[in-house]
Design a protein around this motif. Sequence first.
Motif, PDB file in Angstrom:
ATOM      1  N   GLY A  35      -9.550  24.088 -33.603  1.00 21.92           N
ATOM      2  CA  GLY A  35      -9.093  25.051 -34.593  1.00 21.92           C
ATOM      3  C   GLY A  35      -7.577  25.047 -34.659  1.00 21.92           C
ATOM      4  N   MET A  36      -7.017  25.956 -35.420  1.00 18.05           N
ATOM      5  CA  MET A  36      -5.561  26.064 -35.501  1.00 18.05           C
ATOM      6  C   MET A  36      -5.067  27.000 -34.405  1.00 18.05           C
ATOM      7  N   GLY A  37      -4.812  26.400 -33.238  1.00 17.01           N
ATOM      8  CA  GLY A  37      -4.320  27.165 -32.110  1.00 17.01           C
ATOM      9  C   GLY A  37      -5.373  27.531 -31.084  1.00 17.01           C
ATOM     10  N   TYR A  38      -6.614  27.161 -31.317  1.00 14.40           N
ATOM     11  CA  TYR A  38      -7.688  27.498 -30.380  1.00 14.40           C
ATOM     12  C   TYR A  38      -8.823  26.490 -30.508  1.00 14.40           C
ATOM     13  N   LEU A  39      -9.612  26.379 -29.448  1.00 13.99           N
ATOM     14  CA  LEU A  39     -10.766  25.489 -29.442  1.00 13.99           C
ATOM     15  C   LEU A  39     -11.994  26.203 -29.990  1.00 13.99           C
ATOM     16  N   ILE A  40     -12.883  25.441 -30.599  1.00 14.03           N
ATOM     17  CA  ILE A  40     -14.152  25.956 -31.113  1.00 14.03           C
ATOM     18  C   ILE A  40     -15.250  25.174 -30.394  1.00 14.03           C
ATOM     19  N   LEU A  41     -15.838  25.786 -29.380  1.00  9.47           N
ATOM     20  CA  LEU A  41     -16.727  25.038 -28.499  1.00  9.47           C
ATOM     21  C   LEU A  41     -18.195  25.405 -28.638  1.00  9.47           C
ATOM     22  N   ASP A  63      -4.234  21.062 -20.476  1.00  7.80           N
ATOM     23  CA  ASP A  63      -2.943  21.234 -21.156  1.00  7.80           C
ATOM     24  C   ASP A  63      -2.554  20.060 -22.058  1.00  7.80           C
ATOM     25  N   ASP A  64      -3.452  19.092 -22.245  1.00  7.79           N
ATOM     26  CA  ASP A  64      -3.204  18.104 -23.307  1.00  7.79           C
ATOM     27  C   ASP A  64      -3.174  18.829 -24.644  1.00  7.79           C
ATOM     28  N   VAL A  65      -2.307  18.381 -25.541  1.00  8.95           N
ATOM     29  CA  VAL A  65      -2.274  18.922 -26.897  1.00  8.95           C
ATOM     30  C   VAL A  65      -3.212  18.071 -27.755  1.00  8.95           C
ATOM     31  N   LEU A  66      -4.157  18.709 -28.418  1.00  9.47           N
ATOM     32  CA  LEU A  66      -5.104  18.008 -29.281  1.00  9.47           C
ATOM     33  C   LEU A  66      -4.703  18.215 -30.737  1.00  9.47           C
ATOM     34  N   LEU A  67      -4.712  17.144 -31.510  1.00  5.46           N
ATOM     35  CA  LEU A  67      -4.289  17.205 -32.910  1.00  5.46           C
ATOM     36  C   LEU A  67      -5.273  16.444 -33.782  1.00  5.46           C
ATOM     37  N   ASN A  68      -5.812  17.116 -34.791  1.00  6.30           N
ATOM     38  CA  ASN A  68      -6.677  16.430 -35.752  1.00  6.30           C
ATOM     39  C   ASN A  68      -5.838  15.537 -36.649  1.00  6.30           C
ATOM     40  N   ILE A  69      -6.243  14.280 -36.780  1.00  9.14           N
ATOM     41  CA  ILE A  69      -5.400  13.301 -37.482  1.00  9.14           C
ATOM     42  C   ILE A  69      -6.044  12.696 -38.721  1.00  9.14           C
ATOM     43  N   THR A  70      -7.239  13.170 -39.083  1.00 10.91           N
ATOM     44  CA  THR A  70      -7.873  12.677 -40.307  1.00 10.91           C
ATOM     45  C   THR A  70      -8.585  13.817 -41.026  1.00 10.91           C
ATOM     46  N   GLY A  71      -8.861  13.598 -42.306  1.00 11.78           N
ATOM     47  CA  GLY A  71      -9.720  14.497 -43.059  1.00 11.78           C
ATOM     48  C   GLY A  71      -9.111  15.836 -43.428  1.00 11.78           C
ATOM     49  N   ALA A  72      -9.979  16.741 -43.854  1.00 13.51           N
ATOM     50  CA  ALA A  72      -9.541  18.043 -44.361  1.00 13.51           C
ATOM     51  C   ALA A  72      -8.899  18.912 -43.297  1.00 13.51           C
ATOM     52  N   SER A  73      -9.224  18.673 -42.021  1.00 14.00           N
ATOM     53  CA  SER A  73      -8.680  19.510 -40.942  1.00 14.00           C
ATOM     54  C   SER A  73      -7.427  18.905 -40.316  1.00 14.00           C
ATOM     55  N   ILE A  74      -6.839  17.920 -40.963  1.00 17.38           N
ATOM     56  CA  ILE A  74      -5.640  17.272 -40.431  1.00 17.38           C
ATOM     57  C   ILE A  74      -4.552  18.311 -40.154  1.00 17.38           C
ATOM     58  N   GLY A  75      -3.914  18.182 -38.985  1.00 18.13           N
ATOM     59  CA  GLY A  75      -2.849  19.118 -38.618  1.00 18.13           C
ATOM     60  C   GLY A  75      -3.297  20.255 -37.723  1.00 18.13           C
ATOM     61  N   ARG A  76      -4.609  20.478 -37.611  1.00 16.44           N
ATOM     62  CA  ARG A  76      -5.073  21.529 -36.701  1.00 16.44           C
ATOM     63  C   ARG A  76      -4.846  21.083 -35.264  1.00 16.44           C
ATOM     64  N   ALA A  80      -5.974  21.680 -24.635  1.00 15.55           N
ATOM     65  CA  ALA A  80      -7.150  21.383 -23.822  1.00 15.55           C
ATOM     66  C   ALA A  80      -7.194  22.333 -22.630  1.00 15.55           C
ATOM     67  N   THR A  81      -8.284  23.042 -22.489  1.00 12.76           N
ATOM     68  CA  THR A  81      -8.449  24.001 -21.408  1.00 12.76           C
ATOM     69  C   THR A  81      -9.198  23.361 -20.239  1.00 12.76           C
ATOM     70  N   LYS A  82      -9.264  24.107 -19.140  1.00  9.84           N
ATOM     71  CA  LYS A  82     -10.002  23.640 -17.960  1.00  9.84           C
ATOM     72  C   LYS A  82     -11.447  23.326 -18.321  1.00  9.84           C
ATOM     73  N   SER A 100       7.896  16.313 -18.831  1.00  7.23           N
ATOM     74  CA  SER A 100       8.486  17.480 -18.182  1.00  7.23           C
ATOM     75  C   SER A 100       9.544  18.189 -19.028  1.00  7.23           C
ATOM     76  N   LYS A 101       9.907  17.611 -20.157  1.00 12.52           N
ATOM     77  CA  LYS A 101      10.951  18.208 -20.994  1.00 12.52           C
ATOM     78  C   LYS A 101      10.432  19.330 -21.883  1.00 12.52           C
ATOM     79  N   VAL A 102       9.107  19.418 -22.023  1.00 11.38           N
ATOM     80  CA  VAL A 102       8.561  20.379 -22.988  1.00 11.38           C
ATOM     81  C   VAL A 102       7.292  21.020 -22.444  1.00 11.38           C
ATOM     82  N   SER A 103       7.125  22.305 -22.728  1.00 11.99           N
ATOM     83  CA  SER A 103       5.896  23.014 -22.392  1.00 11.99           C
ATOM     84  C   SER A 103       4.796  22.594 -23.369  1.00 11.99           C
ATOM     85  N   PRO A 104       3.634  22.163 -22.871  1.00 12.12           N
ATOM     86  CA  PRO A 104       2.547  21.766 -23.772  1.00 12.12           C
ATOM     87  C   PRO A 104       2.169  22.865 -24.765  1.00 12.12           C
ATOM     88  N   LYS A 105       2.124  24.106 -24.300  1.00 11.82           N
ATOM     89  CA  LYS A 105       1.744  25.206 -25.180  1.00 11.82           C
ATOM     90  C   LYS A 105       2.811  25.456 -26.244  1.00 11.82           C
TER      91      LYS A 105
END
Length: 213
Positions: A35-41, A63-76, A80-82, A100-105
């Motif tokens: 989702g935009m800022g949250y997971l939908i599990l 703490d990996d950052v997940l990014l949608n890269i195709t389709g209508a949801s691109i940019g969401r 990644a949580t535990k 280490s230069k940037v906070s994942p969140k």
Amino acid sequence: MGELTTKVGSGSTPKGGNAVYTSVGHCFVRSQNVGMGYLILDDIAHIDDDIHQKHKATELSEDDVLLNITGASIGRTAIATKEIEGGNVNQHVCIIRANSKVSPKFLCNYIQTKKIQNYIRSLQTGGSREGLNFDQIRSFPISLPSIAEQNKIAQLLDKLNERIATQNKIIEDLKKLKSAIIEIEYTPNTKTTSHIGDVIEQISKRNKNNAIK
């Protein structure tokens, strides 16, 4: 953004597609789970360890950052949580691993800004299918405050994202309740011991308890 990451890459769909998904095992994240800022599990798929080992290069870390890269949801984008650590992603979801230069969140929230969302739209050339490649993702322009300030900003936005996710869940529950009431109250000859007034009272109490203060 390329200077702030140790990994930018996506996965692939296992051979066999939906037929190889299992009810337990390693989480397999698809674009509908981001989702935009949250997971939908709610409908998260799983794969067994044998398939996971074949896709080891896309194993998720917390703490990996997940990014949608195709389709209508691109940019969401979401963090990644535990809960999904050790899982994998398909080809529609990019893993962005911060250094280490940037906070994942902070990075995840930065991607949600109009600046980056507009930048993503500017990269689309009007083809039949929207998509981002990894070089384009590495080119995202990022302005960084200090790590301490990044963490403060991320903590505040995390709380808001949690509230948004909670409210969305409440809305979905109320939609289901509305549909159930319509089926009961508008179906002829349906016998029920419930009273519509009692239901309204319960909904009113729930809305009051969940009101944003």
